[in-house]
Design an enzyme around this catalytic site. Sequence first.
Site, PDB file in Angstrom:
ATOM      1  CG  HIS A   9      37.678  -4.943  -2.422  1.00 50.69           C
ATOM      2  ND1 HIS A   9      39.015  -5.194  -2.235  1.00 50.69           N
ATOM      3  CD2 HIS A   9      37.123  -4.985  -1.184  1.00 50.69           C
ATOM      4  CE1 HIS A   9      39.264  -5.378  -0.951  1.00 50.69           C
ATOM      5  NE2 HIS A   9      38.125  -5.257  -0.290  1.00 50.69           N
ATOM      6  CG  ASN A  28      36.799 -15.540  -1.173  1.00 49.10           C
ATOM      7  OD1 ASN A  28      37.749 -14.779  -1.034  1.00 49.10           O
ATOM      8  ND2 ASN A  28      35.921 -15.782  -0.224  1.00 49.10           N
ATOM      9  CD  GLN A  84      32.236 -13.567   9.077  1.00 51.50           C
ATOM     10  OE1 GLN A  84      32.494 -13.906  10.211  1.00 51.50           O
ATOM     11  NE2 GLN A  84      33.152 -13.351   8.168  1.00 51.50           N
ATOM     12  N   GLY A  90      32.459  -9.846  12.534  1.00 50.67           N
ATOM     13  CA  GLY A  90      33.574 -10.308  11.694  1.00 50.67           C
ATOM     14  C   GLY A  90      33.528  -9.821  10.258  1.00 50.67           C
ATOM     15  CD  GLN A  91      29.641  -6.455   6.767  1.00 49.81           C
ATOM     16  OE1 GLN A  91      29.088  -5.960   7.757  1.00 49.81           O
ATOM     17  NE2 GLN A  91      29.166  -6.319   5.550  1.00 49.81           N
ATOM     18  CB  VAL A  93      34.062  -6.473   2.384  1.00 47.77           C
ATOM     19  CG1 VAL A  93      33.648  -5.624   1.194  1.00 47.77           C
ATOM     20  CG2 VAL A  93      35.469  -7.031   2.174  1.00 47.77           C
ATOM     21  CG  HIS A  95      28.870  -4.627  -0.983  1.00 49.12           C
ATOM     22  ND1 HIS A  95      29.371  -4.314  -2.241  1.00 49.12           N
ATOM     23  CD2 HIS A  95      27.608  -5.050  -1.179  1.00 49.12           C
ATOM     24  CE1 HIS A  95      28.436  -4.553  -3.150  1.00 49.12           C
ATOM     25  NE2 HIS A  95      27.362  -5.003  -2.524  1.00 49.12           N
ATOM     26  CG  HIS A  97      30.115 -10.435   1.816  1.00 50.01           C
ATOM     27  ND1 HIS A  97      30.290  -9.189   2.378  1.00 50.01           N
ATOM     28  CD2 HIS A  97      30.917 -11.273   2.514  1.00 50.01           C
ATOM     29  CE1 HIS A  97      31.173  -9.270   3.353  1.00 50.01           C
ATOM     30  NE2 HIS A  97      31.568 -10.519   3.469  1.00 50.01           N
ATOM     31  CG  HIS A  99      31.238 -15.842   3.516  1.00 50.91           C
ATOM     32  ND1 HIS A  99      32.574 -15.737   3.211  1.00 50.91           N
ATOM     33  CD2 HIS A  99      30.944 -14.714   4.211  1.00 50.91           C
ATOM     34  CE1 HIS A  99      33.068 -14.608   3.711  1.00 50.91           C
ATOM     35  NE2 HIS A  99      32.098 -13.965   4.324  1.00 50.91           N
TER      36      HIS A  99
HETATM   37  W1  AMW Z   1      33.742 -10.826   5.472  1.00 52.05           W
HETATM   38  O1  AMW Z   1      35.042 -11.069   6.545  1.00 52.05           O
HETATM   39  O2  AMW Z   1      33.559  -9.222   5.191  1.00 52.05           O
HETATM   40  O3  AMW Z   1      32.358 -11.667   5.874  1.00 52.05           O
HETATM   41  O4  AMW Z   1      34.285 -11.565   4.031  1.00 52.05           O
HETATM   42  C1  AMW Z   1      34.893 -10.868   2.978  1.00 52.05           C
HETATM   43  C2  AMW Z   1      35.227 -11.873   1.927  1.00 52.05           C
HETATM   44  O5  AMW Z   1      35.539 -11.187   0.742  1.00 52.05           O
HETATM   45  C3  AMW Z   1      36.422 -12.742   2.278  1.00 52.05           C
HETATM   46  O6  AMW Z   1      36.115 -14.098   2.004  1.00 52.05           O
HETATM   47  C4  AMW Z   1      37.510 -12.209   1.352  1.00 52.05           C
HETATM   48  O7  AMW Z   1      38.454 -13.203   1.011  1.00 52.05           O
HETATM   49  C5  AMW Z   1      36.695 -11.748   0.178  1.00 52.05           C
HETATM   50  N1  AMW Z   1      37.263 -10.688  -0.646  1.00 52.05           N
HETATM   51  C6  AMW Z   1      37.694  -9.473  -0.227  1.00 52.05           C
HETATM   52  N2  AMW Z   1      38.112  -8.750  -1.280  1.00 52.05           N
HETATM   53  C7  AMW Z   1      37.925  -9.505  -2.384  1.00 52.05           C
HETATM   54  C8  AMW Z   1      38.178  -9.307  -3.763  1.00 52.05           C
HETATM   55  N3  AMW Z   1      38.680  -8.180  -4.245  1.00 52.05           N
HETATM   56  N4  AMW Z   1      37.884 -10.314  -4.603  1.00 52.05           N
HETATM   57  C9  AMW Z   1      37.363 -11.484  -4.131  1.00 52.05           C
HETATM   58  N5  AMW Z   1      37.101 -11.728  -2.848  1.00 52.05           N
HETATM   59  C10 AMW Z   1      37.383 -10.745  -1.973  1.00 52.05           C
END
Ligand code: AMW
Length: 151
Positions: A9, A28, A84, A90-91, A93, A95, A97, A99
Amino acid sequence: MSNFQFGAHALQASQVFFQTRLSFAFVNRKPVVPGHVLVSPRRVAPRFCDLTAEEVSDLFLTSQRVARVVEKEYNGTSLTVSVQDGPDAGQSVPHVHVHILPRKAGDFKRNDDIYTELEGHDKTPSTDVFRSIDDMAAESTRLEGLFIGDS
Ligand code: AMW
């Protein structure tokens, strides 16, 4: 290309409310609770163990600073701070991060229901459930102003 890459993203710069040389914090697009924000390393590294010691240190010091600000701003009395790490945890994305979720008494029927919400909240295929860019920018601007003289 965005200056703020979150996995695949390209974030809007207006989503980012705090940054250091190695980390950045952003709002978010689908928060589980009001004030649910994310903190990531600048470098797109998928897993926690991919990070250097300097990145880990900066990520957690930044997360601590962000946590303090959002808990107060959203009138929280506690925080859920969660990573995660990997798809089987449950990850979604790839990259790293952190929460950060402000919590208060009774916000979920059972306290740990927040983890069920976290697991599912971003798995819906529809994009119309995401917040607008304007909505995210407004929150980000408000949060950005809270970092002046906070530490
Ligand atoms: W993971 O399930 O990978 O621990 O959490 C991914 C988080 O990133 C989620 O809370 C999701 O809503 C958020 N997210 C994904 N894409 C974007 C984005 N483009 N902008 C903001 N938040 C995002």
